[in-house]
Design a protein around this motif. Structure first.
Motif, PDB file in Angstrom:
ATOM      1  N   ASN A 162      11.353   7.170  -9.202  1.00  0.00           N
ATOM      2  CA  ASN A 162      11.909   7.279  -7.845  1.00  0.00           C
ATOM      3  C   ASN A 162      11.599   6.047  -6.989  1.00  0.00           C
ATOM      4  O   ASN A 162      11.633   6.113  -5.763  1.00  0.00           O
ATOM      5  N   LEU A 163      11.333   4.921  -7.662  1.00  0.00           N
ATOM      6  CA  LEU A 163      10.887   3.722  -6.941  1.00  0.00           C
ATOM      7  C   LEU A 163      11.896   3.233  -5.906  1.00  0.00           C
ATOM      8  O   LEU A 163      11.512   2.867  -4.792  1.00  0.00           O
ATOM      9  N   GLU A 164      13.170   3.230  -6.234  1.00  0.00           N
ATOM     10  CA  GLU A 164      14.163   2.735  -5.270  1.00  0.00           C
ATOM     11  C   GLU A 164      14.200   3.593  -4.011  1.00  0.00           C
ATOM     12  O   GLU A 164      14.306   3.081  -2.903  1.00  0.00           O
ATOM     13  N   ILE A 165      14.109   4.902  -4.186  1.00  0.00           N
ATOM     14  CA  ILE A 165      14.080   5.810  -3.030  1.00  0.00           C
ATOM     15  C   ILE A 165      12.829   5.546  -2.199  1.00  0.00           C
ATOM     16  O   ILE A 165      12.875   5.534  -0.971  1.00  0.00           O
ATOM     17  N   ILE A 166      11.715   5.322  -2.886  1.00  0.00           N
ATOM     18  CA  ILE A 166      10.447   5.043  -2.203  1.00  0.00           C
ATOM     19  C   ILE A 166      10.551   3.764  -1.385  1.00  0.00           C
ATOM     20  O   ILE A 166      10.155   3.720  -0.207  1.00  0.00           O
ATOM     21  N   GLU A 167      11.091   2.708  -1.991  1.00  0.00           N
ATOM     22  CA  GLU A 167      11.224   1.429  -1.277  1.00  0.00           C
ATOM     23  C   GLU A 167      12.132   1.578  -0.059  1.00  0.00           C
ATOM     24  O   GLU A 167      11.848   1.012   1.008  1.00  0.00           O
ATOM     25  N   LEU A 225       3.100   6.145  -2.547  1.00  0.00           N
ATOM     26  CA  LEU A 225       4.237   7.034  -2.762  1.00  0.00           C
ATOM     27  C   LEU A 225       4.697   7.026  -4.221  1.00  0.00           C
ATOM     28  O   LEU A 225       5.151   8.049  -4.740  1.00  0.00           O
ATOM     29  N   THR A 226       4.557   5.893  -4.873  1.00  0.00           N
ATOM     30  CA  THR A 226       4.906   5.831  -6.296  1.00  0.00           C
ATOM     31  C   THR A 226       3.936   6.665  -7.123  1.00  0.00           C
ATOM     32  O   THR A 226       4.334   7.333  -8.088  1.00  0.00           O
ATOM     33  N   LYS A 246       0.839  -1.207   0.000  1.00  0.00           N
ATOM     34  CA  LYS A 246       0.000   0.000   0.000  1.00  0.00           C
ATOM     35  C   LYS A 246       0.872   1.254   0.000  1.00  0.00           C
ATOM     36  O   LYS A 246       0.653   2.184  -0.783  1.00  0.00           O
ATOM     37  N   MET A 247       1.851   1.273   0.911  1.00  0.00           N
ATOM     38  CA  MET A 247       2.679   2.471   1.059  1.00  0.00           C
ATOM     39  C   MET A 247       3.541   2.726  -0.178  1.00  0.00           C
ATOM     40  O   MET A 247       3.657   3.856  -0.646  1.00  0.00           O
ATOM     41  N   ASP A 306      -6.950   2.212  -5.451  1.00  0.00           N
ATOM     42  CA  ASP A 306      -6.641   2.598  -6.825  1.00  0.00           C
ATOM     43  C   ASP A 306      -5.130   2.560  -7.069  1.00  0.00           C
ATOM     44  O   ASP A 306      -4.668   2.065  -8.103  1.00  0.00           O
ATOM     45  N   SER A 307      -4.371   3.060  -6.097  1.00  0.00           N
ATOM     46  CA  SER A 307      -2.905   3.056  -6.222  1.00  0.00           C
ATOM     47  C   SER A 307      -2.357   1.633  -6.276  1.00  0.00           C
ATOM     48  O   SER A 307      -1.443   1.333  -7.054  1.00  0.00           O
ATOM     49  N   GLU A 308      -2.927   0.763  -5.444  1.00  0.00           N
ATOM     50  CA  GLU A 308      -2.473  -0.635  -5.441  1.00  0.00           C
ATOM     51  C   GLU A 308      -2.741  -1.320  -6.769  1.00  0.00           C
ATOM     52  O   GLU A 308      -1.894  -2.058  -7.288  1.00  0.00           O
ATOM     53  N   LEU A 309      -3.919  -1.092  -7.326  1.00  0.00           N
ATOM     54  CA  LEU A 309      -4.245  -1.689  -8.616  1.00  0.00           C
ATOM     55  C   LEU A 309      -3.311  -1.176  -9.706  1.00  0.00           C
ATOM     56  O   LEU A 309      -2.868  -1.930 -10.573  1.00  0.00           O
TER      57      LEU A 309
END
Length: 413
Positions: A30-35, A22-23, A17-18, A106-109
């Motif tokens: 910026n996915l790596e920074i988000i993870e 954030l993505t 979810k998180m 919606d973000s998860e989907l």
């Protein structure tokens, strides 16, 4: 210990979810920074919750993730007007709105379908989805996909580079792309459940949080009318059937209990009923999938009043169909197990001789365990004990190891 278990549970429940929220805000680039930021949030919880867990842990994570948004803004030097520029439909969404239930879903989907984007290498999609949605480690992914950890790391790195180079958008696919993408999405959910139901964790036999997460994600898929089909309903039915048996898989001291010795009164019938309803809906659609066949196999086990009354011939027919539709080493091994139950030992051996133990990667112990059963069936107890010894050496799970050791002792008695 209890606090750590709670953190682990919430990690599985909240990680995807998180990362998805954030993505959506900061973009896939910026996915790596988000993870890293999400990992930091859980690391912070591990320290802060040693003495006392907050009254509402989920709310704590939501607030923490909102605070991480600010940190991320500084890290990636985002435009101050970035959030104001984000929109959903005709109107802009405030930061708080992104954390509302509908927007989280919606973000998860979006994340699930982005992970299964056709521009990504087909082999990379599932590993990437397990990481971003399920929060799987490289070792967990390698166990789920029967791959070496180094291979998984390469696939994850390649997926991130492809997203960056091909500028893949974080959005829901068009109608014409939906069917193909949905197939991969359902496969990812299936693998998340399997890692929970047949855990490769060193100390846990069953990981209920993963099973629950897979059920939740399937239900999330079914909330969208355009995603309802025979396969999605059949998968939900299959997961309900398997989940109904979770309480009977472990004893009071967390020891492993095989299907033959499970207390069938512990099977949770409301879930079985839910699974039956899902299968009825699945059969009302024109598409037919492997999940339909696997659900039929699970249903046969649930119908049987005892292990001895199991209709193994019917299960054999289902596995044979499954092998024709989507052959793989795990199905071949399961087919051999059923043949051994029917005392068709030579037929089982012919299948086993075609398999190579190394193809099972971290689950090679399953192959050696079945070989042991074959030799026990034909009265070659010494060979059976030897193969169980190899299985014991190979099994990563301590609970499964103890189970196999007891089985070996019984063989030697």
């Amino acid at each position: 210990m209890k606090n750590q278990q709670l953190i682990d549970h919430l990690f599985r429940q909240q990680y995807g979810k998180m990362v998805s929220i954030l993505t959506r805000i900061f973009g896939l680039c910026n996915l790596e920074i988000i993870e890293d930021a999400v990992q930091d949030t859980f690391a912070k919880a591990t320290v802060q919750w040693r003495d006392k867990v907050p009254e509402n842990p989920e709310a704590w994570f939501t607030l923490a993730s909102k605070n991480r948004v600010i940190d991320l803004l500084r890290k990636i030097d985002a435009d101050k007007n970035r959030l104001q520029k984000l929109s959903y439909g005709p109107s802009a969404i405030s930061l708080n709105n992104f954390f509302e239930k509908e927007e989280i879903e919606d973000s998860e989907l979006r994340m699930i379908f982005t992970a299964c984007h056709p521009k990504l290498n087909a082999k990379d999609q599932i590993a990437f989805a397990l990481k971003t949605i399920g929060g799987f480690s490289a070792n967990e992914i390698s166990a789920a996909l029967l791959l070496k950890p180094e291979t998984v790391k390469k696939r994850l790195s390649r997926a991130r580079k492809t997203i960056e180079i091909k500028k893949i958008d974080f959005k829901f696919p068009d109608k014409k792309e939906l069917t193909g993408r949905l197939h991969n999405v359902l496969e990812v959910i299936y693998l998340i459940f399997n890692e929970g139901f047949h855990s490769n964790h060193q100390k846990l036999l069953v990981r209920k949080e993963l099973c629950g997460e897979a059920l939740r994600l399937t239900k999330l898929i079914l909330t969208k009318k355009e995603l309802r089909c025979g396969a999605s309903y059949a998968l939900f039915g299959l997961l309900c059937f398997h989940s109904s048996r979770l309480a009977s898989k472990e004893g009071e001291n967390f020891e492993s209990i095989d299907l033959k010795n499970q207390d069938r009164t512990k099977w949770y019938f409301p879930l079985i009923h839910l699974g039956n309803e899902a299968l009825l809906k699945a059969n009302s659609f024109p598409d037919y999938s492997t999940y339909h066949i696997e659900a039929a196999i699970a249903a046969e086990h649930l119908k049987a009043k005892s292990f001895n009354e199991t209709n193994w011939q019917k299960i054999l027919e289902h596995y044979q169909e499954l092998q024709q539709v989507e052959p793989n080493v795990m199905i071949s091994l399961a087919l051999a197990v059923v043949l051994l139950q029917l005392n068709k030992n030579q037929d089982a051996l012919e299948i086993l001789e075609q398999l190579q133990a190394e193809n099972f990667e971290q689950r090679t112990y399953l192959f050696y365990g079945v070989m042991a059963t074959y030799f026990k069936n034909i009265g070659a107890c010494e060979k059976a004990v030897n193969y169980l010894g190899i299985a014991i050496e190979k099994v990563p799970n301590e609970i499964e190891k103890n189970y196999l050791m007891k089985k070996r002792d019984a063989f030697m008695a």
